[in-house]
Motif scaffolding. Structure first.
Motif, PDB file in Angstrom:
ATOM      1  N   ALA A  93       0.828  -1.208   0.000  1.00  0.00           N
ATOM      2  CA  ALA A  93       0.000   0.000   0.000  1.00  0.00           C
ATOM      3  C   ALA A  93       0.862   1.257   0.000  1.00  0.00           C
ATOM      4  N   ILE A  94       1.940   1.256   0.782  1.00  0.00           N
ATOM      5  CA  ILE A  94       2.850   2.414   0.809  1.00  0.00           C
ATOM      6  C   ILE A  94       3.478   2.617  -0.565  1.00  0.00           C
ATOM      7  N   PHE A  95       3.927   1.538  -1.177  1.00  0.00           N
ATOM      8  CA  PHE A  95       4.564   1.609  -2.494  1.00  0.00           C
ATOM      9  C   PHE A  95       3.603   2.206  -3.533  1.00  0.00           C
ATOM     10  N   LEU A  96       2.369   1.712  -3.559  1.00  0.00           N
ATOM     11  CA  LEU A  96       1.400   2.177  -4.549  1.00  0.00           C
ATOM     12  C   LEU A  96       0.950   3.598  -4.287  1.00  0.00           C
ATOM     13  N   LEU A  97       0.708   3.928  -3.018  1.00  0.00           N
ATOM     14  CA  LEU A  97       0.269   5.282  -2.693  1.00  0.00           C
ATOM     15  C   LEU A  97       1.369   6.304  -2.954  1.00  0.00           C
ATOM     16  N   TRP A  98       2.619   5.925  -2.669  1.00  0.00           N
ATOM     17  CA  TRP A  98       3.727   6.852  -2.920  1.00  0.00           C
ATOM     18  C   TRP A  98       3.807   7.174  -4.416  1.00  0.00           C
ATOM     19  N   LYS A  99       3.722   6.136  -5.255  1.00  0.00           N
ATOM     20  CA  LYS A  99       3.771   6.346  -6.700  1.00  0.00           C
ATOM     21  C   LYS A  99       2.614   7.223  -7.179  1.00  0.00           C
ATOM     22  N   LYS A 100       1.451   7.056  -6.561  1.00  0.00           N
ATOM     23  CA  LYS A 100       0.252   7.754  -7.020  1.00  0.00           C
ATOM     24  C   LYS A 100       0.160   9.174  -6.484  1.00  0.00           C
ATOM     25  N   LEU A 101       0.588   9.403  -5.233  1.00  0.00           N
ATOM     26  CA  LEU A 101       0.278  10.661  -4.552  1.00  0.00           C
ATOM     27  C   LEU A 101       1.470  11.593  -4.359  1.00  0.00           C
ATOM     28  N   ILE A 102       2.701  11.067  -4.296  1.00  0.00           N
ATOM     29  CA  ILE A 102       3.852  11.894  -3.954  1.00  0.00           C
ATOM     30  C   ILE A 102       4.581  12.286  -5.237  1.00  0.00           C
ATOM     31  N   ARG A 103       4.534  13.593  -5.572  1.00  0.00           N
ATOM     32  CA  ARG A 103       5.084  14.038  -6.854  1.00  0.00           C
ATOM     33  C   ARG A 103       6.032  15.231  -6.726  1.00  0.00           C
ATOM     34  N   SER A 104       6.229  15.782  -5.559  1.00  0.00           N
ATOM     35  CA  SER A 104       7.074  16.961  -5.429  1.00  0.00           C
ATOM     36  C   SER A 104       7.844  16.896  -4.116  1.00  0.00           C
ATOM     37  N   VAL A 105       8.839  17.779  -3.992  1.00  0.00           N
ATOM     38  CA  VAL A 105       9.644  17.836  -2.771  1.00  0.00           C
ATOM     39  C   VAL A 105       8.767  18.218  -1.579  1.00  0.00           C
ATOM     40  N   SER A 106       7.837  19.135  -1.766  1.00  0.00           N
ATOM     41  CA  SER A 106       6.937  19.539  -0.674  1.00  0.00           C
ATOM     42  C   SER A 106       6.095  18.373  -0.195  1.00  0.00           C
ATOM     43  N   GLN A 107       5.623  17.568  -1.127  1.00  0.00           N
ATOM     44  CA  GLN A 107       4.809  16.417  -0.748  1.00  0.00           C
ATOM     45  C   GLN A 107       5.643  15.368  -0.022  1.00  0.00           C
ATOM     46  N   ILE A 108       6.882  15.170  -0.472  1.00  0.00           N
ATOM     47  CA  ILE A 108       7.789  14.268   0.245  1.00  0.00           C
ATOM     48  C   ILE A 108       8.008  14.764   1.667  1.00  0.00           C
ATOM     49  N   GLY A 109       8.209  16.085   1.807  1.00  0.00           N
ATOM     50  CA  GLY A 109       8.452  16.660   3.124  1.00  0.00           C
ATOM     51  C   GLY A 109       7.293  16.427   4.079  1.00  0.00           C
ATOM     52  N   ILE A 110       6.063  16.586   3.600  1.00  0.00           N
ATOM     53  CA  ILE A 110       4.892  16.366   4.463  1.00  0.00           C
ATOM     54  C   ILE A 110       4.804  14.905   4.873  1.00  0.00           C
ATOM     55  N   ALA A 111       4.963  13.987   3.901  1.00  0.00           N
ATOM     56  CA  ALA A 111       4.842  12.559   4.201  1.00  0.00           C
ATOM     57  C   ALA A 111       5.897  12.109   5.211  1.00  0.00           C
ATOM     58  N   ILE A 112       7.154  12.458   4.968  1.00  0.00           N
ATOM     59  CA  ILE A 112       8.225  12.040   5.872  1.00  0.00           C
ATOM     60  C   ILE A 112       8.106  12.749   7.219  1.00  0.00           C
ATOM     61  N   GLY A 113       7.720  14.031   7.182  1.00  0.00           N
ATOM     62  CA  GLY A 113       7.546  14.767   8.432  1.00  0.00           C
ATOM     63  C   GLY A 113       6.478  14.150   9.326  1.00  0.00           C
ATOM     64  N   VAL A 114       5.373  13.729   8.733  1.00  0.00           N
ATOM     65  CA  VAL A 114       4.309  13.084   9.512  1.00  0.00           C
ATOM     66  C   VAL A 114       4.809  11.760  10.094  1.00  0.00           C
ATOM     67  N   ALA A 115       5.535  10.979   9.280  1.00  0.00           N
ATOM     68  CA  ALA A 115       6.049   9.696   9.760  1.00  0.00           C
ATOM     69  C   ALA A 115       6.997   9.893  10.943  1.00  0.00           C
ATOM     70  N   ILE A 116       7.892  10.882  10.842  1.00  0.00           N
ATOM     71  CA  ILE A 116       8.836  11.144  11.937  1.00  0.00           C
ATOM     72  C   ILE A 116       8.100  11.656  13.175  1.00  0.00           C
ATOM     73  N   ALA A 117       7.131  12.557  12.983  1.00  0.00           N
ATOM     74  CA  ALA A 117       6.377  13.086  14.113  1.00  0.00           C
ATOM     75  C   ALA A 117       5.659  11.981  14.876  1.00  0.00           C
ATOM     76  N   LEU A 118       5.111  11.012  14.154  1.00  0.00           N
ATOM     77  CA  LEU A 118       4.389   9.928  14.814  1.00  0.00           C
ATOM     78  C   LEU A 118       5.320   8.976  15.548  1.00  0.00           C
ATOM     79  N   SER A 119       6.605   8.978  15.193  1.00  0.00           N
ATOM     80  CA  SER A 119       7.543   8.135  15.925  1.00  0.00           C
ATOM     81  C   SER A 119       7.813   8.690  17.324  1.00  0.00           C
TER      82      SER A 119
END
Length: 400
Positions: free
Chosen positions: A134-160
């Motif tokens: 699911a992560i692999f497919l959603l990343w390919k479909k939804l993450i297209r820019s540096v800003s979007q990468i930043g939000i996704a990774i930032g949320v993952a780190i915050a939840l840790s």
């Protein structure tokens, strides 16, 4: 403009809608993307209830809303075909087969002590592989820019560091705010009409019910220790906040149910693995959870409340969709929320999935094989369930 009511030339009966949706509920394996393909074959090609453009537009609407897209699509088509009750029986037909199967599995799990069996552990490894896919497919479909990468990774780190149901909701909201300002992509999509016979008054009532319960149930929970009220709040809130597909319900429900002791971590992950083996919507994982917590009454309550947001949101937005869908700010909010969804899944992949399920080198090897089967060979998830269960039994006898 496309008129959906002209696609078939006539209105259908409730029995007709129910039987078609029941058939889909029995044969729709492979998750929401595969479901949309199965729906297209049945509703557009075989039954001709909709034309191509109308179907595509409805899919876009259901992807926009929180909740299970395939269930909402079925509700919308059932409503178009046979009115308000048509939407309800379409949901019931599509949902019942997997819900019944998972409730039976839950009751057997409660009755017989096989929680420590090797094949049960294999289901937990299947859950790891399914979420990785699911992560692999959603990343390919939804993450297209540096800003979007930043939000996704930032949320993952915050939840840790701050991992709770409140944290997830806060981060989803924050990502939506960022999206409002950062992502203003222009929409040139053509607007199609949806003559479904739902008044704006009824639609507003549905939207009020959506937001009213979202606010009222947590408030009522503060003043009550009733388990069923807690369940109603947890399942409704999880169903109302899921964007990006049914797999996102995993971390939301885990943080709602496991920390308060309503279900153990092991039973939770075993049920999620079992949910991959049945057809129909992944949201019927809630039926399993409700049955483990409170038997048949719990299963009915959990199923009703996790799907209720999906129903009232699709019915509530349909009459207004044509004026909302091209609003650039709305699309920006959704883009930010979808990035947060990917981050939430990444965090859930590590904890609890990886930390609780991968205990040895053999488990790692089996998980890797399952990911390859799902991502690269594109095999259906029920095959992964079989391979994972048998593989986990075999690992016990290997020097790994």
């Amino acid at each position: 403009m496309t008129d959906l009511s002209r696609a078939s030339g006539r209105q259908g009966s409730l029995a007709e809608v129910f039987l078609v949706s029941l058939k889909l509920g029995l044969v729709s394996f492979g998750g929401p993307i595969a479901h949309l393909g199965t729906f297209h074959n049945e509703y557009v090609i075989l039954k001709k209830w909709l034309d191509e453009k109308s179907y595509t537009d409805l899919v876009g609407l259901c992807q926009f809303l929180p909740g299970p897209a395939s269930s909402q699509l079925g509700i919308a088509i059932g409503t178009i075909r046979a009115g308000v009750w048509g939407g309800i029986v379409a949901w019931f037909g599509f949902t019942a087969p997997s819900a019944v199967a998972l409730v039976v599995f839950a009751l057997l799990l409660r009755r017989f002590d096989f929680a420590d069996a090797s094949w049960i552990h294999g289901l937990k490894i299947v859950a790891v592989a399914v979420v990785a896919q699911a992560i692999f497919l959603l990343w390919k479909k939804l993450i297209r820019s540096v800003s979007q990468i930043g939000i996704a990774i930032g949320v993952a780190i915050a939840l840790s560091f701050w991992n709770s149901s409140f944290a997830q909701i806060t981060l989803i909201f924050a990502a939506g705010v960022f999206g409002y300002f950062l992502f203003k992509s222009r929409s040139d999509a053509e607007v199609f009409s949806f003559p479904i016979g739902i008044s704006r008054r009824f639609a507003i009532i549905c939207l009020c019910l959506f937001f009213g319960l979202l606010a009222l149930l947590p408030a009522m929970r503060l003043f009550s220790s009733d388990t069923r009220l807690w369940m109603a709040d947890s399942f409704f809130r999880s169903g109302a906040l899921v964007f990006g597909g049914g797999h996102v319900v995993l971390p939301l429900l885990e943080k709602e149910l496991v920390p308060v002791g309503l279900i153990s971590e092991q039973d939770f992950l075993v049920g999620y693995g079992a949910a991959q083996a049945v057809p129909g919507p992944l949201f019927t994982f809630a039926s399993y959870l409700g049955a483990v917590i409170d038997g048949i009454p719990g299963a009915i309550l959990a199923t009703f409340f996790i799907f209720l947001p999906a129903y009232v949101s699709i019915i509530g937005i349909l009459p207004f969709w044509n004026s909302v869908r091209t609003e650039r700010r709305v699309q920006g909010i959704l883009t930010g929320v979808n990035c947060a969804v990917v981050g939430i899944l990444i965090a859930a992949f590590y904890r609890p999935l990886w930390t609780d399920s991968i205990r040895s080198f053999g488990d790692f090897c089996l998980a890797s094989v399952l990911v390859a089967l799902l991502v690269f060979f594109k095999l259906p998830s029920w095959i992964a369930v079989i391979v994972g269960s048998l593989g986990s039994v075999l690992i016990r006898y290997l020097p790994l």
